[in-house]
Design a protein around this motif. Structure first.
Motif, PDB file in Angstrom:
ATOM      1  N   TYR A 113      51.590 -21.806 -26.339  1.00  0.00           N
ATOM      2  CA  TYR A 113      52.092 -20.342 -27.350  1.00  0.00           C
ATOM      3  C   TYR A 113      52.514 -18.967 -26.308  1.00  0.00           C
ATOM      4  O   TYR A 113      53.136 -18.459 -26.489  1.00  0.00           O
ATOM      5  CB  TYR A 113      50.509 -20.142 -27.189  1.00  0.00           C
ATOM      6  N   PHE A 114      52.221 -18.572 -25.053  1.00  0.00           N
ATOM      7  CA  PHE A 114      52.121 -17.415 -24.165  1.00  0.00           C
ATOM      8  C   PHE A 114      54.185 -17.919 -24.197  1.00  0.00           C
ATOM      9  O   PHE A 114      54.875 -16.713 -23.857  1.00  0.00           O
ATOM     10  CB  PHE A 114      52.931 -18.054 -22.857  1.00  0.00           C
ATOM     11  N   ALA A 115      54.948 -19.498 -24.094  1.00  0.00           N
ATOM     12  CA  ALA A 115      56.457 -19.469 -24.455  1.00  0.00           C
ATOM     13  C   ALA A 115      56.911 -18.547 -25.865  1.00  0.00           C
ATOM     14  O   ALA A 115      57.614 -17.772 -25.863  1.00  0.00           O
ATOM     15  CB  ALA A 115      56.688 -20.398 -24.191  1.00  0.00           C
ATOM     16  N   ARG A 116      56.024 -18.666 -26.982  1.00  0.00           N
ATOM     17  CA  ARG A 116      56.124 -17.917 -28.566  1.00  0.00           C
ATOM     18  C   ARG A 116      56.042 -16.661 -27.992  1.00  0.00           C
ATOM     19  O   ARG A 116      57.141 -16.571 -28.575  1.00  0.00           O
ATOM     20  CB  ARG A 116      55.168 -18.601 -29.286  1.00  0.00           C
ATOM     21  N   CYS A 117      55.232 -16.318 -27.255  1.00  0.00           N
ATOM     22  CA  CYS A 117      55.368 -14.616 -26.903  1.00  0.00           C
ATOM     23  C   CYS A 117      56.769 -14.235 -26.676  1.00  0.00           C
ATOM     24  O   CYS A 117      56.802 -13.698 -26.916  1.00  0.00           O
ATOM     25  CB  CYS A 117      53.933 -13.991 -26.739  1.00  0.00           C
ATOM     26  N   ALA A 118      56.723 -14.991 -25.331  1.00  0.00           N
ATOM     27  CA  ALA A 118      58.068 -14.341 -24.444  1.00  0.00           C
ATOM     28  C   ALA A 118      59.282 -14.474 -25.422  1.00  0.00           C
ATOM     29  O   ALA A 118      59.856 -13.913 -25.275  1.00  0.00           O
ATOM     30  CB  ALA A 118      58.443 -15.201 -23.313  1.00  0.00           C
ATOM     31  N   GLU A 119      59.176 -15.523 -26.611  1.00  0.00           N
ATOM     32  CA  GLU A 119      60.694 -15.463 -27.060  1.00  0.00           C
ATOM     33  C   GLU A 119      60.647 -14.747 -28.163  1.00  0.00           C
ATOM     34  O   GLU A 119      61.708 -13.906 -27.815  1.00  0.00           O
ATOM     35  CB  GLU A 119      60.434 -16.626 -28.078  1.00  0.00           C
ATOM     36  N   ALA A 120      59.421 -14.132 -28.807  1.00  0.00           N
ATOM     37  CA  ALA A 120      59.269 -13.355 -29.845  1.00  0.00           C
ATOM     38  C   ALA A 120      59.572 -11.564 -29.602  1.00  0.00           C
ATOM     39  O   ALA A 120      59.918 -10.620 -30.066  1.00  0.00           O
ATOM     40  CB  ALA A 120      58.197 -13.480 -30.567  1.00  0.00           C
ATOM     41  N   GLY A 121      58.978 -11.391 -28.108  1.00  0.00           N
ATOM     42  CA  GLY A 121      58.692 -10.252 -27.639  1.00  0.00           C
ATOM     43  C   GLY A 121      59.205 -10.300 -26.266  1.00  0.00           C
ATOM     44  O   GLY A 121      60.311 -10.311 -25.821  1.00  0.00           O
ATOM     45  N   ASP A 122      58.113  -9.656 -25.437  1.00  0.00           N
ATOM     46  CA  ASP A 122      58.002  -9.785 -23.839  1.00  0.00           C
ATOM     47  C   ASP A 122      56.261 -10.353 -23.887  1.00  0.00           C
ATOM     48  O   ASP A 122      55.412  -9.767 -24.049  1.00  0.00           O
ATOM     49  CB  ASP A 122      58.296  -8.628 -23.521  1.00  0.00           C
ATOM     50  N   LEU A 123      57.115 -10.510 -22.110  1.00  0.00           N
ATOM     51  CA  LEU A 123      55.266 -11.596 -21.512  1.00  0.00           C
ATOM     52  C   LEU A 123      56.055 -10.960 -19.907  1.00  0.00           C
ATOM     53  O   LEU A 123      56.607 -11.422 -19.558  1.00  0.00           O
ATOM     54  CB  LEU A 123      55.164 -12.957 -22.187  1.00  0.00           C
ATOM     55  N   ARG A 124      54.540 -10.611 -19.947  1.00  0.00           N
ATOM     56  CA  ARG A 124      54.491 -10.093 -17.938  1.00  0.00           C
ATOM     57  C   ARG A 124      53.375 -10.996 -17.665  1.00  0.00           C
ATOM     58  O   ARG A 124      51.912 -11.167 -18.606  1.00  0.00           O
ATOM     59  CB  ARG A 124      54.309  -9.114 -17.835  1.00  0.00           C
ATOM     60  N   VAL A 125      53.118 -11.418 -16.318  1.00  0.00           N
ATOM     61  CA  VAL A 125      51.827 -12.654 -15.119  1.00  0.00           C
ATOM     62  C   VAL A 125      51.795 -11.623 -14.094  1.00  0.00           C
ATOM     63  O   VAL A 125      52.852 -11.626 -13.577  1.00  0.00           O
ATOM     64  CB  VAL A 125      52.242 -13.811 -15.375  1.00  0.00           C
ATOM     65  N   ASP A 126      51.128 -10.875 -14.037  1.00  0.00           N
ATOM     66  CA  ASP A 126      50.752 -10.357 -13.145  1.00  0.00           C
ATOM     67  C   ASP A 126      49.271 -11.298 -12.361  1.00  0.00           C
ATOM     68  O   ASP A 126      47.950 -11.783 -13.153  1.00  0.00           O
ATOM     69  CB  ASP A 126      49.810  -8.940 -13.033  1.00  0.00           C
ATOM     70  N   LEU A 127      49.764 -11.360 -10.989  1.00  0.00           N
ATOM     71  CA  LEU A 127      48.734 -11.976 -10.073  1.00  0.00           C
ATOM     72  C   LEU A 127      47.730 -11.687  -9.017  1.00  0.00           C
ATOM     73  O   LEU A 127      49.140 -10.752  -8.313  1.00  0.00           O
ATOM     74  CB  LEU A 127      49.870 -13.513  -9.059  1.00  0.00           C
ATOM     75  N   ALA A 128      47.218 -12.264  -8.717  1.00  0.00           N
ATOM     76  CA  ALA A 128      46.311 -12.021  -7.016  1.00  0.00           C
ATOM     77  C   ALA A 128      46.950 -12.497  -6.130  1.00  0.00           C
ATOM     78  O   ALA A 128      46.061 -14.133  -6.589  1.00  0.00           O
ATOM     79  CB  ALA A 128      45.424 -10.854  -7.638  1.00  0.00           C
ATOM     80  N   CYS A 129      47.522 -12.814  -5.045  1.00  0.00           N
ATOM     81  CA  CYS A 129      47.366 -13.736  -4.677  1.00  0.00           C
ATOM     82  C   CYS A 129      46.089 -13.404  -2.961  1.00  0.00           C
ATOM     83  O   CYS A 129      46.311 -12.668  -2.807  1.00  0.00           O
ATOM     84  CB  CYS A 129      48.262 -14.596  -3.573  1.00  0.00           C
ATOM     85  N   THR A 144      54.458 -10.227  -9.566  1.00  0.00           N
ATOM     86  CA  THR A 144      54.487 -10.251 -11.092  1.00  0.00           C
ATOM     87  C   THR A 144      55.597 -11.078 -11.419  1.00  0.00           C
ATOM     88  O   THR A 144      57.089 -11.170 -10.540  1.00  0.00           O
ATOM     89  CB  THR A 144      55.164  -8.994 -11.278  1.00  0.00           C
ATOM     90  N   MET A 145      56.025 -12.024 -11.827  1.00  0.00           N
ATOM     91  CA  MET A 145      56.426 -12.940 -12.792  1.00  0.00           C
ATOM     92  C   MET A 145      56.400 -12.891 -14.414  1.00  0.00           C
ATOM     93  O   MET A 145      55.774 -12.261 -15.055  1.00  0.00           O
ATOM     94  CB  MET A 145      56.099 -14.024 -12.601  1.00  0.00           C
ATOM     95  N   ASP A 146      57.306 -13.568 -14.511  1.00  0.00           N
ATOM     96  CA  ASP A 146      57.476 -14.291 -16.117  1.00  0.00           C
ATOM     97  C   ASP A 146      57.212 -15.500 -16.347  1.00  0.00           C
ATOM     98  O   ASP A 146      56.547 -15.551 -15.735  1.00  0.00           O
ATOM     99  CB  ASP A 146      58.543 -13.777 -16.842  1.00  0.00           C
ATOM    100  N   ILE A 147      58.175 -15.669 -17.751  1.00  0.00           N
ATOM    101  CA  ILE A 147      57.261 -17.128 -18.683  1.00  0.00           C
ATOM    102  C   ILE A 147      57.837 -18.265 -17.179  1.00  0.00           C
ATOM    103  O   ILE A 147      56.598 -19.208 -17.293  1.00  0.00           O
ATOM    104  CB  ILE A 147      57.880 -16.795 -19.813  1.00  0.00           C
ATOM    105  N   ALA A 148      58.278 -18.562 -17.235  1.00  0.00           N
ATOM    106  CA  ALA A 148      59.514 -19.320 -15.677  1.00  0.00           C
ATOM    107  C   ALA A 148      57.915 -20.129 -15.019  1.00  0.00           C
ATOM    108  O   ALA A 148      58.589 -21.029 -14.464  1.00  0.00           O
ATOM    109  CB  ALA A 148      60.336 -18.504 -15.284  1.00  0.00           C
TER     110      ALA A 148
END
Length: 338
Positions: free
Chosen positions: A54-70, A12-16
């Motif tokens: 757009y994802f950055a705007r979502c993160a700024e306005a609320g919260d955003l999560r990125v789930d990865l399968a590696c 799991t990671m965030d917008i960064a």
């Protein structure tokens, strides 16, 4: 003999760290371009940088999560799920893609479950997913998680149109303009007010007042509506808190957004414009009374600089007889009365 399913690890990671999904996102964009029946040009012109903004705007306005399968053996990301949570606590699966070699192995299911668990843990009141035209084959997959079609947004095909702002990936069905409220808007204001009352967390009021009563209780200079075309989808207004001259620059704000448009930035736009309008009229302090359970409204007001300054203990009673506490929020202008 069937080859064993590749081993994947979930992270799991965030917008960064969003850049890691670029190769997979380019594939899903191509997937939509091929299957699009009408809006192929949209997918041909949209870039990952647009989506990233757009994802950055979502993160700024609320919260955003990125789930990865590696896949550790292949040393690469093979699937992802981007999920947003708005200030109004509306959750949305923004983008989901699984590499073809890893499909039908439960990877997509695991990613969505992780996303929904995160939304539940963070108090989402409603969860959504948008499916692109031509990708209806994904409906059965989402039904496993309780997602069903509720409404269909139709978008006009235009040969030429002004470009959208960078990162604006939402449907034009939620793009709105903010304008001054008029008496002709009352039917829509009444409708949206009723929807707010129905939530049980917006107001002590059990019935919508008459236009005459509402009009008399609110400032003429600070009342706005958000309109999607001719349809009003939200409203905001301010009312005086005292008749004493010393408090002439203090007002209380109210903001309501229609049910089907919550979580799409309408409340954010309305409150921002209402603050600006109040400062143009010389108001130095804005107040809001919000039920502690109305987390979406609390988050929205906090985003615009409102602070909780106190808690009123059981100042009012609901129609069903329940006494409710109210949090008192306040915002002091940095422009007026300094």
């Amino acid at each position: 003999m069937t080859a064993p399913a590749p081993h994947v690890e979930y992270r799991t990671m965030d917008i960064a760290g969003i850049e890691v999904i670029r190769p997979l996102w380019n594939r899903i964009c191509e997937h939509h371009r091929i299957r699009a029946r009408t809006f192929r040009a949209f997918f041909e012109s949209t870039t990952f940088d647009d989506r990233k903004a757009y994802f950055a705007r979502c993160a700024e306005a609320g919260d955003l999560r990125v789930d990865l399968a590696c896949d550790p053996a292949a040393q690469r990301c093979v699937a992802y799920c981007v999920t947003s949570l708005s200030a109004e606590r509306i959750g949305e699966i923004e983008s989901l893609y699984v590499d073809e070699a890893y499909r039908s192995q439960g990877v997509g299911t695991a990613l969505v479950r992780r996303a929904l668990a995160w939304l539940d843990a963070n108090g989402s009141v409603e969860n959504r997913v948008s499916v692109a035209d031509g990708n209806e084959e994904s409906f059965p997959f989402y039904r496993k998680f309780g997602f069903y079609p509720r409404r269909t947004v139709l978008e006009q095909v235009r040969e030429s149109a002004p470009p959208r702002p960078a990162g604006d990936m939402r449907s034009p069905g939620v793009v709105c303009s903010i304008r001054e409220m008029t008496a002709a808007d009352w039917d829509d204001i009444h409708r949206i007010y009723i929807e707010g009352i129905a939530t049980g967390n917006a107001t002590f009021e059990a019935e919508v007042p008459s236009w005459e009563r509402w009009d008399a209780g609110h400032l003429r200079s600070c009342r706005l509506v958000a309109a999607n075309g001719r349809r009003v989808v939200g409203w905001a207004a301010a009312s005086p808190t005292s008749g004493r001259p010393a408090y002439a620059g203090v007002a209380e704000v109210s903001i309501y957004v229609e049910r089907d448009t919550r979580g799409l930035g309408v409340g954010n736009a309305l409150l921002g414009e209402l603050i600006a309008a109040s400062e143009r009229e010389g108001f130095w302090t804005l107040q809001a009374g919000i039920f502690p359970e109305n987390e979406a409204s609390l988050a929205l007001h906090a985003k615009h600089g409102f602070c909780v300054i106190g808690r009123r203990e059981r100042p009012g009673r609901m129609k069903d007889g329940r006494w409710r506490d109210v949090l008192l929020l306040e915002r002091r202008s940095r422009k007026i009365g300094r």
